[in-house]
Write an enzyme that holds these catalytic residues in place. Sequence first.
Site, PDB file in Angstrom:
ATOM      1  N   LYS A  74       0.846  -1.206   0.000  1.00  0.00           N
ATOM      2  CA  LYS A  74       0.000   0.000   0.000  1.00  0.00           C
ATOM      3  C   LYS A  74       0.878   1.251   0.000  1.00  0.00           C
ATOM      4  O   LYS A  74       1.916   1.285   0.668  1.00  0.00           O
ATOM      5  CB  LYS A  74      -0.918  -0.017   1.236  1.00  0.00           C
ATOM      6  CG  LYS A  74      -1.970   1.097   1.237  1.00  0.00           C
ATOM      7  CD  LYS A  74      -2.897   0.945   2.430  1.00  0.00           C
ATOM      8  CE  LYS A  74      -3.923   2.067   2.486  1.00  0.00           C
ATOM      9  NZ  LYS A  74      -4.849   1.923   3.625  1.00  0.00           N
ATOM     10  N   SER A 149      -9.624   2.134   2.828  1.00  0.00           N
ATOM     11  CA  SER A 149      -8.728   2.858   1.946  1.00  0.00           C
ATOM     12  C   SER A 149      -7.740   1.964   1.198  1.00  0.00           C
ATOM     13  O   SER A 149      -7.063   2.424   0.276  1.00  0.00           O
ATOM     14  CB  SER A 149      -7.948   3.896   2.771  1.00  0.00           C
ATOM     15  OG  SER A 149      -7.146   3.266   3.768  1.00  0.00           O
ATOM     16  N   SER A 173      -9.985  -0.255   7.021  1.00  0.00           N
ATOM     17  CA  SER A 173      -9.433  -0.085   5.671  1.00  0.00           C
ATOM     18  C   SER A 173      -8.757  -1.304   5.060  1.00  0.00           C
ATOM     19  O   SER A 173      -8.387  -1.283   3.895  1.00  0.00           O
ATOM     20  CB  SER A 173      -8.441   1.082   5.662  1.00  0.00           C
ATOM     21  OG  SER A 173      -9.125   2.297   5.777  1.00  0.00           O
TER      22      SER A 173
END
Length: 475
Positions: A74, A149, A173
């Site tokens: 990420k 996210s 997330s």
Amino acid sequence: MSKYLDFDIEKLHELLVKKEITPVMLVEEALERIKEKEELNAFITINPNAIEEAKNLGEVEEDNLYFGIPIAIKDNIITKDLRTTCASKILENFIPIYDASIITKIKEAHMIIIGKTNMDEFAMGSTSRTSYFKAPHNPHDPSRIAGGSSGGSAACVAASLVPFALGSDTGGSIRQPASYTGIVGMKPTYGRVSRYGLVAFASSLDQIGPMTRTVKDNAQILNLISFHDPKDLTSSNKEKEDFTRLLGKDVTGMKIAIPNYFVSDIVNSEIKDAIYDLISFLKQKGVVVDFIDMKYLDKAVYLYQIIAMGEASSNLARFDGVRYGYRCENPTSVNDMYERTRGEGFGSEVKRRIMVGSYLLSGKNAKLYYNKALSIRDDMKKEFDKVLKDYDFILGPTTTTVAYHLDEGLDDPMKSFMDDVLVIPVNMAGLPGLNIPLGKNKENMPFGLHIIGNYFEEAKMYQLASFIERNFHHE
């Protein structure tokens, strides 16, 4: 095209040891798949040196399960010499000069970082639509969100572009996009995985975790990234353990609590039906399942807004155009530089949260809102502690609906918080939470089961998750 990346970590390792495949072949396959599925927009940056790094690995290490296997990261986890943007214009050209602690571990294990995945800007959102680089798409239906996210990490694992990825979870997330894309996602106990080198959103809530296609792969990636890190003062000093050690063990006699709020009218009826099916199945297997009332669950979103936004406004003060990242052109004064850099560099959702957070922490508001929220958060933690004294797990759906269309709810800032209503309480309490695929709805869109365990009992959670993965099939 070869299909090696469809295999789990143990099969890949076996093939590497037998020299039937090489790390270079795996990297080339990953890059080919990423190019083929470019429309998913799962990645912000591809590692330009990935093939070279694979070539330089040398002989396969038989005792190293992770050797030569690609992984996606990420884009809010710092990677030395590889662009790290947090999906924001303000860090669009930021090249870090050091690695996050878990990146050091990944490199020591000779895994190959294939690239940095798309996400909500600074992890603020639950759809990944706040990304400066536009939203990633759901592999099951590219007209829909992949969640957020960690939407890019979820999309690239669900589409088998890579076998696994790392995400971060501040208010759901990892687990929410895992549910929307039909994969396994673990938010470990707060402190289980080092946050050193994770770009902070809300420091008392943030946690890095693995996103994979299978429960066993998830446990094995957690084995790698879980360690005590003296660079992170919140890092737990737990003895090293093998999170796969309980896989395959019987679940008879386990006790599970289902909060009534988790199966209330806020949850879509198809998802609820699947939960009830699972409850019947578990009871047949000798598991005790009780419905219970829990206080504060319906207040978690409001607590999250106060705590997370307050901490975000403080954490994001460092992005000011002075030291790194974007700087506005031709500022007329220091104040002008601050205002214009932040005004031009941050997206609207990030600005909204900074402004609300600054208000919440200013003057008497800190006592009125932030301190009060911390006090209620402590009560919520005690409520979880009370339930987990009597039960092994708390279960429920991960999300209230399946992933919705990319243009849906764009003008409703509250909607993204409500997407995380079932997963936020776990962050508030610092507990581990795990999503595993539970079923699909009539439109063939996946949804997940949320398993909440006690502190540092991830191995036990994998035990139950693996049992459900192997034996339960919702029709």
